[in-house]
Design a protein around this motif. Structure first.
Motif, mmCIF file in Angstrom:
data_model
loop_
_atom_site.group_PDB
_atom_site.id
_atom_site.type_symbol
_atom_site.label_atom_id
_atom_site.label_comp_id
_atom_site.label_asym_id
_atom_site.label_seq_id
_atom_site.Cartn_x
_atom_site.Cartn_y
_atom_site.Cartn_z
ATOM 1 N N ASN A 1 -77.350 39.495 19.686
ATOM 2 C CA ASN A 1 -77.687 38.987 21.019
ATOM 3 C C ASN A 1 -78.456 37.673 20.982
ATOM 4 N N SER A 2 -78.587 37.098 19.785
ATOM 5 C CA SER A 2 -79.316 35.833 19.666
ATOM 6 C C SER A 2 -78.823 35.095 18.425
ATOM 7 N N ILE A 3 -77.653 34.496 18.541
ATOM 8 C CA ILE A 3 -76.994 33.871 17.393
ATOM 9 C C ILE A 3 -77.297 32.378 17.389
ATOM 10 N N GLY B 1 -76.215 41.935 25.660
ATOM 11 C CA GLY B 1 -76.590 40.695 24.991
ATOM 12 C C GLY B 1 -75.528 40.209 24.034
ATOM 13 N N SER C 1 -73.548 26.440 21.678
ATOM 14 C CA SER C 1 -72.742 26.948 22.787
ATOM 15 C C SER C 1 -71.379 26.255 22.830
ATOM 16 N N ASN D 1 -72.783 38.768 26.211
ATOM 17 C CA ASN D 1 -73.236 37.498 26.776
ATOM 18 C C ASN D 1 -73.197 36.380 25.738
ATOM 19 N N GLU D 2 -73.554 36.682 24.495
ATOM 20 C CA GLU D 2 -73.511 35.691 23.422
ATOM 21 C C GLU D 2 -72.068 35.263 23.134
ATOM 22 N N ARG E 1 -71.199 32.793 25.791
ATOM 23 C CA ARG E 1 -71.882 31.503 25.582
ATOM 24 C C ARG E 1 -71.226 30.699 24.462
ATOM 25 N N LEU E 2 -70.852 31.351 23.401
ATOM 26 C CA LEU E 2 -70.341 30.657 22.218
ATOM 27 C C LEU E 2 -68.886 30.213 22.355
#
Length: 238
Positions: free
Chosen positions: A86-88, A112, A92, A115-116, A119-120
């Motif tokens: 959830n936090s890579i 998360g 983006s 969501n990631e 984003r990516l």
């Protein structure tokens, strides 16, 4: 509790035959996953929860680059980026495809992870995701969730994705057969002598092969995904 390093992970995708006790799930799971990769994988790909990258061989002819991310290093040292799902720490809109297979049930913050992925991905990029509905507890205590097709739709649409496909892996008969195989295979020292004897005979005579053949046949004749084992889902960033 800290997650163990260098856990043994699947390294190579092998042909699954009826002599495999998990045949009833892997036959349909691998068929749908391979189809999704062939249809949607492209460009630069990120594998979230990559382990030993067992599906890289299926992606190689469709993608230009394969990057693997996981929370711990794998047994074959294949992880490129060590981080939570959830936090890579990657830029983006830098990937054309995100792949995550049989990982989402192990992530405390499953939204998360989704969501990631959003984003990516670049616009019109695809997220290929898979996870179980029926499966025994595994990698305990890091086994948190099971997802219906409606659950997958919810978390993907909440992130902003357009869901393209939700494919069940096995119908009710295949699921029943897999439960039978698991039940007879699980060793329980507290079970009665009679039950332990029945389980021993089942394993010794390799009766799971009979179960695989019978219940895969019944699944074709009466296919109903109201009770399935797994899903392969494809979503697009819009």
């Amino acid at each position: 509790m800290k997650r163990a390093e260098n856990l043994v992970r699947l390294e190579h995708v092998q042909s699954i035959s009826t002599s495999n006790i998990n045949y009833l799930v892997y036959f349909s799971f691998h068929r749908e996953l391979k189809k999704a990769i062939k249809c949607y994988a492209k460009g630069r790909l990120l594998d979230i929860g990559c382990g030993n990258k067992p599906y890289e061989i299926w992606c190689s002819e469709f993608v230009a680059e394969y990057v693997g991310c996981d929370i711990i290093q794998s047994s074959a040292n294949k992880v490129d980026v060590l981080s939570p799902a959830n936090s890579i720490p990657l830029e983006s809109s830098s990937f054309d495809t995100v792949l995550s297979t049989q990982v989402i049930e192990h992530v405390e913050d499953h939204q998360g992870l989704v969501n990631e992925a959003y984003r990516l991905l670049r616009k019109d990029g695809y997220f290929i995701l898979s996870g179980p509905l029926y499966w025994n507890l595994h990698e305990e205590p890091y086994d948190f969730f099971r997802f219906t097709k409606y659950g997958f739709n919810h978390v993907l649409e909440k992130a902003g994705f357009e869901v393209c496909e939700v494919n069940a892996n096995g119908g009710a008969w295949a699921t029943l057969g897999q439960v039978i195989n698991h039940t007879f295979d699980f060793k329980n020292p507290k079970a009665s002598k009679m039950v332990r004897g029945l389980k021993y005979i089942f394993r010794k005579l390799r009766l799971f092969i009979v179960v695989n053949k019978l219940f895969s046949y019944l699944d074709v004749k009466d296919y109903n995904t109201i009770n399935t084992m797994n899903y392969v889902v494809v979503a697009r960033k819009i």
